[in-house]
Design an enzyme around this catalytic site. Structure first.
Site, PDB file in Angstrom:
ATOM      1  N   ALA A 150      12.839  -8.493  15.047  1.00  0.00           N
ATOM      2  CA  ALA A 150      13.902  -9.439  14.730  1.00  0.00           C
ATOM      3  C   ALA A 150      13.781 -10.581  15.733  1.00  0.00           C
ATOM      4  CB  ALA A 150      15.248  -8.742  14.845  1.00  0.00           C
ATOM      5  N   GLY A 162      12.027  -4.779  14.445  1.00  0.00           N
ATOM      6  CA  GLY A 162      12.265  -5.027  13.022  1.00  0.00           C
ATOM      7  C   GLY A 162      10.976  -5.081  12.208  1.00  0.00           C
ATOM      8  N   GLU A 189      10.156  -1.546  11.550  1.00  0.00           N
ATOM      9  CA  GLU A 189      11.139  -1.100  10.554  1.00  0.00           C
ATOM     10  C   GLU A 189      10.796  -1.621   9.158  1.00  0.00           C
ATOM     11  OE1 GLU A 189      14.203  -2.578  13.239  1.00  0.00           O
ATOM     12  OE2 GLU A 189      15.293  -0.708  12.958  1.00  0.00           O
ATOM     13  N   GLU A 234      13.317  -2.052  21.283  1.00  0.00           N
ATOM     14  CA  GLU A 234      14.692  -2.577  21.387  1.00  0.00           C
ATOM     15  C   GLU A 234      15.380  -2.192  22.681  1.00  0.00           C
ATOM     16  OE1 GLU A 234      13.355  -1.308  18.677  1.00  0.00           O
ATOM     17  OE2 GLU A 234      13.960  -2.454  16.921  1.00  0.00           O
TER      18      GLU A 234
END
Ligand code: DAK
Length: 260
Positions: A66, A111, A114, A134
């Protein structure tokens, strides 16, 4: 929608989505997630496309996570909204009627990892790197990593990746079952396209029902899941593809599926 961060290309029955922000290593900001969601909303109604490939723009990265520059100033509810959008996008990938192949061509972090594990199949290039870093940033994965990763590689290995934030290379990802295969970077897209072509040559109704059955069944206990599989199996017999597939076998010819 005017796509600024994603390239969406179709060649025959294969669609390729390229997350294309190479200067930020294809990090997922709000707009990119919206565009990804938009593409998968189109694909949900697209009967012509049989397989989707997702990859990253440039040579270095699939998706490096992200977008930290987007997230840094988010306040409570904005964080929830961002995580919701991410979840919605990942769920749209996972539940797309078409099989989705991640062509992981470099960093697949946070992300990005993911996104890769929301796909049905992962093919990695030799330079790919995976991780859920993260915790280095003081947060937990926000796009399903704590849930999909343990289901894919098992709780122990997932917890090691989630708690240490360590990156692993493609060979290790293959060893732990995080990816299906590893190929030289120059061959990655050809290997994925060949796999996509092979899938699109099968009965389209069967492929759609098969993906749906794997995904929905994995949320059920085995007894219910097998019952569900029997119902889905029965659905195949309402299709022209089943008649054609079996008739072609008996007539010793190649099936000509229509997806009906
Ligand atoms: N976000 C934004 N920019 C990024 C980025 C990212 N994730 N990753 C890389 N970049 C940018 C860098 O800032 C740099 O930009 P410039 O300085 O050139 O402007 C450019 O991409 C090139 O990166 P580097 O210069 O760092 O390249 P290196 O080869 O030296 O290093 C690297 C590559 C991938 C090892 C390094 O860039 C790196 O560590 N990147 C961060 C990886 C990371 O931590 N990813 C996880 C992001 S966190 C939640 C919602 C979502 C999430 C969590 C919670 N809620 C709302 C609850 C999800 C979180 C994440 O995914």
């Amino acid at each position: 929608m005017d796509l600024q961060n994603i390239r969406f290309e179709k060649e025959g029955a294969v669609a390729t989505i390229t997350i294309d922000r190479p200067k930020a290593l294809n990090a997922l900001n709000y707009d990119t997630l919206q565009e990804l969601l938009y593409c998968f909303r189109q694909l949900a109604r697209d009967r012509e496309t049989g397989v989707v490939i997702i990859t990253g723009g440039g040579e270095k990265s699939f998706v490096a996570g992200a977008d930290i520059s987007h997230m840094v100033n988010l306040e409570g509810l904005e964080g929830t909204e961002f995580a919701r959008l991410g979840h919605e996008a990942m769920a749209a990938v996972e539940s797309a009627p078409q099989p989705v192949i991640a062509a992981v061509n470099g960093f697949a972090l946070g992300g990005g990892c993911e996104l890769a594990i929301s796909c049905d199949i992962r093919v990695a290039s030799e330079n790919a790197k995976f991780g859920q870093p993260e915790v280095n940033l003081g947060v937990i994965p926000g796009f399903g990593g704590t849930q999909r990763l343990p289901r894919l590689v098992g709780k122990g290995l997932a917890c090691e990746l989630l708690f240490t934030g360590d990156m692993i290379d493609a060979a290790e990802a293959l060893r732990i079952g995080l990816v299906n295969k590893v190929v030289p970077q120059a061959e990655l897209m050809d290997v994925c396209r060949e796999m996509a072509k092979k899938i699109t040559s099968k009965g389209p109704v069967a492929i759609r029902l098969c993906k749906e059955t794997v995904n929905n069944g994995s949320q059920m206990d085995l007894g219910r899941a097998n019952h569900y599989e029997a119902i889905q199996f029965g659905q195949c017999f309402a299709s022209a593809d089943q008649k054609e597939g079996m008739q072609a076998f008996l007539e010793k010819r190649k099936a000509e599926f229509t997806g009906k």
